[in-house]
Design an enzyme around this catalytic site. Structure first.
Site, PDB file in Angstrom:
ATOM      1  N   GLY A 287       0.852  -1.182   0.000  1.00  0.00           N
ATOM      2  CA  GLY A 287       0.000   0.000   0.000  1.00  0.00           C
ATOM      3  C   GLY A 287       0.883   1.225   0.000  1.00  0.00           C
ATOM      4  O   GLY A 287       2.060   1.145   0.361  1.00  0.00           O
TER       5      GLY A 287
ATOM      6  N   GLN B 189       2.770  10.019   1.938  1.00  0.00           N
ATOM      7  CA  GLN B 189       4.119   9.467   2.064  1.00  0.00           C
ATOM      8  C   GLN B 189       5.071   9.963   0.966  1.00  0.00           C
ATOM      9  O   GLN B 189       6.285   9.881   1.134  1.00  0.00           O
ATOM     10  CB  GLN B 189       4.076   7.934   2.031  1.00  0.00           C
ATOM     11  CG  GLN B 189       3.347   7.332   3.217  1.00  0.00           C
ATOM     12  CD  GLN B 189       3.283   5.839   3.142  1.00  0.00           C
ATOM     13  OE1 GLN B 189       2.356   5.291   2.542  1.00  0.00           O
ATOM     14  NE2 GLN B 189       4.254   5.159   3.714  1.00  0.00           N
TER      15      GLN B 189
ATOM     16  N   CYS C 115       5.899  -0.127   7.749  1.00  0.00           N
ATOM     17  CA  CYS C 115       5.567   1.102   7.026  1.00  0.00           C
ATOM     18  C   CYS C 115       6.763   1.509   6.168  1.00  0.00           C
ATOM     19  O   CYS C 115       7.904   1.483   6.641  1.00  0.00           O
ATOM     20  CB  CYS C 115       5.234   2.224   8.013  1.00  0.00           C
ATOM     21  SG  CYS C 115       4.703   3.745   7.201  1.00  0.00           S
ATOM     22  N   LEU C 116       6.483   1.882   4.928  1.00  0.00           N
ATOM     23  CA  LEU C 116       7.575   2.281   4.028  1.00  0.00           C
ATOM     24  C   LEU C 116       8.252   3.562   4.524  1.00  0.00           C
ATOM     25  O   LEU C 116       9.382   3.861   4.150  1.00  0.00           O
ATOM     26  CB  LEU C 116       7.050   2.476   2.603  1.00  0.00           C
ATOM     27  CG  LEU C 116       6.515   1.205   1.937  1.00  0.00           C
ATOM     28  CD1 LEU C 116       5.962   1.520   0.558  1.00  0.00           C
ATOM     29  CD2 LEU C 116       7.578   0.118   1.870  1.00  0.00           C
TER      30      LEU C 116
ATOM     31  N   HIS D  35      -4.531   1.220   7.546  1.00  0.00           N
ATOM     32  CA  HIS D  35      -3.177   1.781   7.676  1.00  0.00           C
ATOM     33  C   HIS D  35      -3.016   2.982   6.741  1.00  0.00           C
ATOM     34  O   HIS D  35      -2.503   4.033   7.143  1.00  0.00           O
ATOM     35  CB  HIS D  35      -2.148   0.698   7.327  1.00  0.00           C
ATOM     36  CG  HIS D  35      -0.724   1.161   7.357  1.00  0.00           C
ATOM     37  ND1 HIS D  35       0.150   0.826   8.358  1.00  0.00           N
ATOM     38  CD2 HIS D  35      -0.024   1.945   6.506  1.00  0.00           C
ATOM     39  CE1 HIS D  35       1.330   1.398   8.125  1.00  0.00           C
ATOM     40  NE2 HIS D  35       1.243   2.074   7.000  1.00  0.00           N
ATOM     41  N   GLU D  36      -3.500   2.843   5.496  1.00  0.00           N
ATOM     42  CA  GLU D  36      -3.344   3.935   4.518  1.00  0.00           C
ATOM     43  C   GLU D  36      -4.263   5.111   4.828  1.00  0.00           C
ATOM     44  O   GLU D  36      -3.870   6.269   4.675  1.00  0.00           O
ATOM     45  CB  GLU D  36      -3.625   3.426   3.099  1.00  0.00           C
ATOM     46  CG  GLU D  36      -2.793   2.234   2.645  1.00  0.00           C
ATOM     47  CD  GLU D  36      -1.299   2.426   2.825  1.00  0.00           C
ATOM     48  OE1 GLU D  36      -0.594   1.407   2.949  1.00  0.00           O
ATOM     49  OE2 GLU D  36      -0.827   3.576   2.887  1.00  0.00           O
TER      50      GLU D  36
ATOM     51  N   HIS E 142      -2.666   7.288   7.227  1.00  0.00           N
ATOM     52  CA  HIS E 142      -1.651   8.179   6.639  1.00  0.00           C
ATOM     53  C   HIS E 142      -2.288   9.482   6.163  1.00  0.00           C
ATOM     54  O   HIS E 142      -1.728  10.551   6.330  1.00  0.00           O
ATOM     55  CB  HIS E 142      -0.965   7.507   5.438  1.00  0.00           C
ATOM     56  CG  HIS E 142       0.224   6.666   5.774  1.00  0.00           C
ATOM     57  ND1 HIS E 142       1.329   7.162   6.429  1.00  0.00           N
ATOM     58  CD2 HIS E 142       0.483   5.362   5.538  1.00  0.00           C
ATOM     59  CE1 HIS E 142       2.221   6.185   6.584  1.00  0.00           C
ATOM     60  NE2 HIS E 142       1.731   5.075   6.053  1.00  0.00           N
TER      61      HIS E 142
HETATM   62  O1  LIG Z   1       3.870   2.309   4.409  1.00  0.00           O
HETATM   63  C1  LIG Z   1       2.865   1.831   3.871  1.00  0.00           C
HETATM   64  O2  LIG Z   1       1.775   2.392   3.908  1.00  0.00           O
HETATM   65  C2  LIG Z   1       2.979   0.445   3.215  1.00  0.00           C
HETATM   66  C3  LIG Z   1       2.710  -0.535   4.313  1.00  0.00           C
HETATM   67  C4  LIG Z   1       1.315  -1.027   4.167  1.00  0.00           C
HETATM   68  C5  LIG Z   1       0.930  -1.958   5.276  1.00  0.00           C
HETATM   69  C6  LIG Z   1       1.490  -1.904   6.543  1.00  0.00           C
HETATM   70  C7  LIG Z   1       1.086  -2.797   7.533  1.00  0.00           C
HETATM   71  C8  LIG Z   1       0.115  -3.731   7.259  1.00  0.00           C
HETATM   72  C9  LIG Z   1      -0.437  -3.780   6.004  1.00  0.00           C
HETATM   73  C10 LIG Z   1      -0.028  -2.894   5.028  1.00  0.00           C
HETATM   74  C11 LIG Z   1       3.775  -1.649   4.325  1.00  0.00           C
HETATM   75  O3  LIG Z   1       5.060  -1.163   4.318  1.00  0.00           O
HETATM   76  S1  LIG Z   1       3.763  -2.707   2.962  1.00  0.00           S
HETATM   77  C12 LIG Z   1       5.006  -3.863   3.562  1.00  0.00           C
HETATM   78  C13 LIG Z   1       4.288  -4.943   4.345  1.00  0.00           C
HETATM   79  C14 LIG Z   1       3.813  -6.003   3.604  1.00  0.00           C
HETATM   80  C15 LIG Z   1       3.072  -7.000   4.251  1.00  0.00           C
HETATM   81  C16 LIG Z   1       2.783  -6.916   5.612  1.00  0.00           C
HETATM   82  C17 LIG Z   1       3.261  -5.820   6.346  1.00  0.00           C
HETATM   83  C18 LIG Z   1       4.028  -4.829   5.705  1.00  0.00           C
HETATM   84 ZN   LIG Z   2       2.697   3.234   6.151  1.00  0.00          ZN
END
Ligand SMILES: O=C(O)C[C@@H](Cc1ccccc1)[C@H](O)SCc1ccccc1
Ligand SMILES: [Zn+2]
Length: 168
Positions: free
Chosen positions: A44, A49, A89-90, A131-132, A135
């Site tokens: 996501g 971001q 989180c990225l 989560h998004e 943000h």
């Molecule tokens: O920073 C972001 O929004 C991307 C996030 C999205 C996300 C975080 C936690 C749980 C679900 C989605 C992640 O960095 S994407 C990397 C990731 C992939 C699978 C599970 C957790 C994190």
């Molecule tokens: Zn995030």
């Protein structure tokens, strides 16, 4: 590929405004967000971001990049149940923290052409949408952790950013 803002950058705390014009520039932003999300191995990405403060989210929780959602001006219709995983989180690389979330969520949004649609999500898609959407409100998963844990993550990020600047 767009640079992703890194915690504790204050710009991550900006509250995003609704998208009002569906212009070619918007399509460009969406394409760049999708490219950035895949390049960074995220599932996501919110416009906040990448320092764009409009209500735009891209999500793809599929293994083979086959389920892309473009979510504009999302609104929660309903949510139920409780769940949670160790989230990442990225904008906060190599850190994880447990976040309580609703198990199911139903949202209304616009697609990239401005057409309204609904998503009825559960499992990882529901968690990712929440989560998004956080943000877009300037909220990060570290806000759900204890002050001590948040401070440790903040120090780790500041160190990482300092080292990267030295190596430039
Ligand atoms: O920073 C972001 O929004 C991307 C996030 C999205 C996300 C975080 C936690 C749980 C679900 C989605 C992640 O960095 S994407 C990397 C990731 C992939 C699978 C599970 C957790 C994190
Ligand atoms: Zn995030």
């Amino acid at each position: 590929i767009l640079p992703v803002l890194r915690f504790p950058d204050e710009r991550l705390r900006t509250v995003a405004k609704p998208v009002s014009n569906f212009t070619p520039e918007l399509q460009e932003i969406i394409d760049n967000m999708v490219e950035t999300m895949y390049a960074e191995h995220g599932i996501g990405l919110a416009a906040t971001q990448v320092d764009v403060h409009e209500q735009i989210i891209v999500i793809d929780v599929s293994e083979d990049k086959s389920q892309l959602y473009v979510i504009i001006n999302p609104e929660v219709i309903s949510q139920e149940g409780e769940t949670g995983i160790e989230e990442g989180c990225l904008s906060i690389p190599d850190c994880r923290g447990f976040v309580p979330r609703s198990e199911k969520i139903k949202i209304k949004a616009l697609d990239r052409n401005g057409n309204p649609y609904e998503i009825d999500a559960d499992e990882l898609l529901a968690i990712c949408i929440q989560h998004e959407m956080d943000h877009l409100k300037g909220k990060l998963f570290v806000d759900y952790l204890s002050p001590l844990k948040r401070q440790r993550i903040e120090q780790k990020m500041r160190k990482l950013t300092r080292e990267e600047q030295k190596n430039r």
